[in-house]
Design an enzyme around this catalytic site. Sequence first.
Site, PDB file in Angstrom:
ATOM      1  N   ASP A 148      -7.174  -1.035   4.654  1.00  0.00           N
ATOM      2  CA  ASP A 148      -6.321  -2.133   4.200  1.00  0.00           C
ATOM      3  C   ASP A 148      -6.718  -3.466   4.837  1.00  0.00           C
ATOM      4  OD1 ASP A 148      -4.723  -0.387   2.697  1.00  0.00           O
ATOM      5  OD2 ASP A 148      -3.491   0.096   4.437  1.00  0.00           O
ATOM      6  N   ASP A 191      -1.417  -0.471   6.464  1.00  0.00           N
ATOM      7  CA  ASP A 191      -1.471   0.036   7.832  1.00  0.00           C
ATOM      8  C   ASP A 191      -2.806   0.667   8.203  1.00  0.00           C
ATOM      9  OD1 ASP A 191      -1.264   2.380   6.283  1.00  0.00           O
ATOM     10  OD2 ASP A 191      -0.367   3.452   7.973  1.00  0.00           O
ATOM     11  N   ASP A 203       0.857  -1.177   0.000  1.00  0.00           N
ATOM     12  CA  ASP A 203       0.000   0.000   0.000  1.00  0.00           C
ATOM     13  C   ASP A 203       0.901   1.237   0.000  1.00  0.00           C
ATOM     14  OD1 ASP A 203      -2.549   1.448   0.420  1.00  0.00           O
ATOM     15  OD2 ASP A 203      -1.610   1.966   2.320  1.00  0.00           O
TER      16      ASP A 203
END
Length: 700
Positions: free
Chosen positions: A583, A579, A375
């Site tokens: 996600d 995080d 990400d």
Amino acid sequence: MSITTLGSPCCAAEPAASAPTGMERELARELTVLRRRVSVAAVLTLLVMVATLPHMLGMHLDWLPAWFTSPWTQLLLSSPVLFWCGREFFSGAWSSLRRHSADMNTLVAAGTGIAWLASLVATVAPEVLTAEGLPADVYYETAAVILTLVLLGRLLEARARGQTSEAIRRLLQLQPPTARVLREGIATDVPVATVAVGDLVQVRPGEKLPLDGVVVEGSSWVEESMLTGEPTPVAKGPGDGVIGAAMNRSGSFTFRVTRVGDDTTLARIVALVRQAQSSRTRVQRLADQVVGWFVPVVIAIAIATFVLWFLVSGNLVLATLFLVSVLVIACPCALGLATPTAIMVASGKGAENGLIFRSAEALETAGGLRTIVLDKTGTLTMGQPEVTDFERLHGGRMPVGTLLALVAAVESRSEHPLAEAIVAYASSRCGDGDLPPLQSFEAMTGSGVLASVAGQEVRVGSPRWLRSSGLDTTTLDPVVARLERAARSVAAVAVEGRIEACFGIADPIKPEAHAAVAALRRLGLEVVLLSGDARRTSEVVAADVGIVRVIAEVRPGDKAAVVQQLQEQGQGPVAMVGDGINDAPALARADVGIAMGTGTDVAIAASDITVLSGHLGGVPAAIELSRRTMATIRQNLFFAFAYNVAGIPIAAGLLFPLTGWLLNPMLAGAAMAFSSVSVVSNALRLRRFRPRLRPSGAGT
């Protein structure tokens, strides 16, 4: 940093990390009992072996009295070794028999029990053997030596398990026993167990923090290296979170307790490490299944060996020796140790480096990863965006102060990290005055926010969303293109359907990102950047850190679908590194979810591995540790199987007709114990593991 919250107790509870749990106490008791039994068995076995010296040497020894070398004395000395020191082998074998199964205890108990019973017959009724022309030899020393060696192997195994929990013990010792609590304005030292959520705690220079909390007054530098692996002290001031067991290096401050007992970061780390150490991998389950059919096969081979040699030689003693040798040397103790010892060492080593594996299966799967999805925000970047550009459109008809006040009023209700950056920018330009009231507010997930402020409709979000809403973005598009080429995220503002301005927001790339991505590629992984940001912005960031494949403009709810698509395309196993709350579904969907410890509780709860420091170097370090661990397990399994496969034919007397080689049961017991020790020693080599890229940012 935060660890998965299980729910804050309403009152103070005894911290789980303040005292050893049942597992530690049980291991301590086991070590104490094993030391006592090994000591007694060693002394008695030594006496038995001395008593057999005349027979073994074939000569009379004047310094040994006849009563001491008598078979009755050997019976008296060896019986406690078998039935007190080694009673767990016989009780375990009996339990297996009642379940109509067989295990390692079955082989040890059968081998030593048969040797002892045969010796008992030769002692009590020697004429039964001599009448058949067979010598009335006794093998008490054989049974005693085998049991002593096996017990020694178990003692070494228990000590190894204790060594693998060294990291946990050091963590448990970190929490101070007392806290300086402010109650009615008076600072009082009280036991940590009596501190409740909401209490104010003072911390002076050089002291450890007793619990988790948020700083309310003062400032300092706090070292969290033992928990996160990050060696550099972190600045803490009002509003910053602090972790219990961290060391306050300089300055003093007061913090409000937010977590106690099992809910603290330290307690959660310890619980996760223990969970990983007690869980089982697919390889271990396979090994257990192999043992399940291996033991009955060995017993059948041993019986066949006895029958064959008795029919061929007519020598009951010789046939019994072969029977006992097969049972003892085939004991798959090393096979049972091969996986759990390596898993326990690796879990402890991971904790030392700030890498928390939720389960042994996660530790196993991480080594076989082929694709890793990163990400962007908060993982590859710092996650602390700031406004770098503010562009007015349509000639700036609305005053800047009025426009920024409207935007700040809307974004102050949003939880998006970019919203915080916009509010901070607006405050810096216009001060912290009263914001206009909101009549309505609606968050459009992954797109922006729509609100009614002071009677005006205000939209703040992505240009793509404004365009899809029917707004004219003709004047906005060239500005967006320029900002995205500079790796800026763009948030546009529309008031009453007219686009008034846009913000260019930059999120600095983490310093270690370049080295971490390079390390992942050296490990043979395909690295994919996944982002909800614009493609051009994402591609600029990806090119900067060396990532080729970019999947951009993905809505939060679609991230899990992207991971699933990669899996279905045959690019698995796939890991997801993130995080944020958005996600969490992708972390759960991935074969291995890796959460940055600086992220949200939800993300950490959905992950398989947590990098406590949030340092991106922890990701390749976790994969390296997994691969090293699985290589060690494969080595252990190979040696254990190879030892059994090679040893059984020799123990069964395959070479005896050709070479006269006879594998004495005592030597078989020694070899079996040595194989267990070698497997444990091989697993302990993992304690020397050092990742090439340290999770703490120490460099390569």
